[in-house]
Design an enzyme around this catalytic site. Structure first.
Site, PDB file in Angstrom:
ATOM      1  N   HIS A   1      19.281  31.109 -11.097  1.00 38.68           N
ATOM      2  CA  HIS A   1      18.351  30.651 -12.097  1.00 38.68           C
ATOM      3  C   HIS A   1      18.423  31.706 -13.409  1.00 38.68           C
ATOM      4  CE1 HIS A   1      14.578  30.067 -14.256  1.00 38.68           C
ATOM      5  NE2 HIS A   1      14.553  28.712 -13.617  1.00 38.68           N
TER       6      HIS A   1
ATOM      7  N   GLU B   1      19.986  23.789 -17.332  1.00 39.20           N
ATOM      8  CA  GLU B   1      18.487  24.417 -17.865  1.00 39.20           C
ATOM      9  C   GLU B   1      19.134  25.302 -19.041  1.00 39.20           C
ATOM     10  OE1 GLU B   1      15.228  24.635 -14.661  1.00 39.20           O
ATOM     11  OE2 GLU B   1      15.940  26.511 -15.415  1.00 39.20           O
TER      12      GLU B   1
HETATM   13  O1  G3P Z   1      13.000  26.415 -12.941  1.00 38.46           O
HETATM   14  C1  G3P Z   1      12.626  25.725 -13.891  1.00 38.46           C
HETATM   15  C2  G3P Z   1      12.297  26.228 -15.089  1.00 38.46           C
HETATM   16  O2  G3P Z   1      13.184  27.423 -15.622  1.00 38.46           O
HETATM   17  C3  G3P Z   1      11.776  25.377 -16.275  1.00 38.46           C
HETATM   18  O3  G3P Z   1      10.728  26.158 -16.827  1.00 38.46           O
HETATM   19  O4  G3P Z   1       8.400  26.134 -17.675  1.00 38.46           O
HETATM   20  O5  G3P Z   1      10.158  25.185 -18.797  1.00 38.46           O
HETATM   21  O6  G3P Z   1       9.245  23.985 -16.711  1.00 38.46           O
HETATM   22  P1  G3P Z   1       9.609  25.378 -17.435  1.00 38.46           P
END
Ligand code: G3P
Length: 231
Positions: free
Chosen positions: A95, A143
């Site tokens: 992550h 991500e």
């Molecule tokens: O692992 C999921 C995360 O990093 C996304 O966070 O708060 O943008 O949904 P968020």
């Protein structure tokens, strides 16, 4: 353990709203939505809460991070074996809030495979998506770090890049599942992600920090179902 796709993964991070007893409460809400909506939903909880949540709630649980070490002379580390024994069915790896180098990622994916744990490895860029395919994880989660917990989602801010991430990964290995995350908060965010080819979403603040997490999750599930109809 086999999971089904599309999947929603709720990352509890270290938010106080999802820590200790609160982790059980949130997991219970997720379990109820998972069962009533018949949609695959997993919770990625803190390592200290894996056993607690598993003991109290019938919900598949992931670790948020595992240290790249073998069991043994490693004081204070968290191993694949420990995660499995605590009841996790898999783990998030790399992550952006807990990054690892390629050697460590490869080691963890391989250890997970040996222990039959699901590996969900995060990638922040298209280059990273491509290089991670070599290790054959079960899931790659695209991500973009700059969008995490922000006002705009990956599916709305970077639709073309998201679509490309799916293409790049599937071109190399169709068996790797592709999900996406960062900034996902609304029904439309999820619908769009599915429409763009993602097989699921990784969400944290949109559920954990919501005034009404149950309602927020139901809304996201609705988006997932709508997205599937449009794929
Ligand atoms: O692992 C999921 C995360 O990093 C996304 O966070 O708060 O943008 O949904 P968020």
């Amino acid at each position: 353990m086999e999971i089904s796709f599309p999947v929603i993964i709720i990352n509890f991070k270290t938010y106080p709203e999802a820590t200790g007893e609160k982790a059980i409460e949130l997991a219970e809400i997720i379990k109820n939505v998972r069962e009533s909506e018949n949609v695959e939903i997993l919770a990625a909880v803190q390592s200290s809460d894996i056993y607690r949540v598993k003991k109290n709630v019938n919900l598949p649980v992931l670790a948020q991070h595992i240290d790249p070490v073998k069991p043994g002379r490693n004081t204070g580390f968290f191993t694949v074996l420990a995660a499995k024994k605590a009841g996790a069915i898999g783990t998030i790896i790399n992550h952006s809030e807990h990054p690892l180098n390629l050697k460590e990622i490869r080691f963890l994916i391989s250890e997970c495979r040996k222990e039959e744990l699901l590996s969900c490895v995060c990638a922040g860029t298209l280059e990273e998506c491509l290089s991670l395919t070599a290790f054959k994880p079960d899931i790659i989660a695209y991500e973009p770090p700059e969008l995490i917990s922000g006002p705009s989602s990956v599916s709305k801010s970077k639709p073309a890049t998201l679509k490309k991430s799916v293409k790049i990964i599937k071109n190399v290995n169709r068996l790797i599942h592709v999900v996406c995350g960062a900034g996902i908060k609304s029904q439309e965010d999820v619908e769009e992600a599915i429409k763009l080819g993602a097989e699921g979403v990784l969400i944290s603040s949109g559920v954990v920090k919501a005034k009404n997490p149950k309602k927020a999750l139901q809304d996201l599930v609705e988006g997932l179902k709508k997205g599937l109809k449009r794929v």
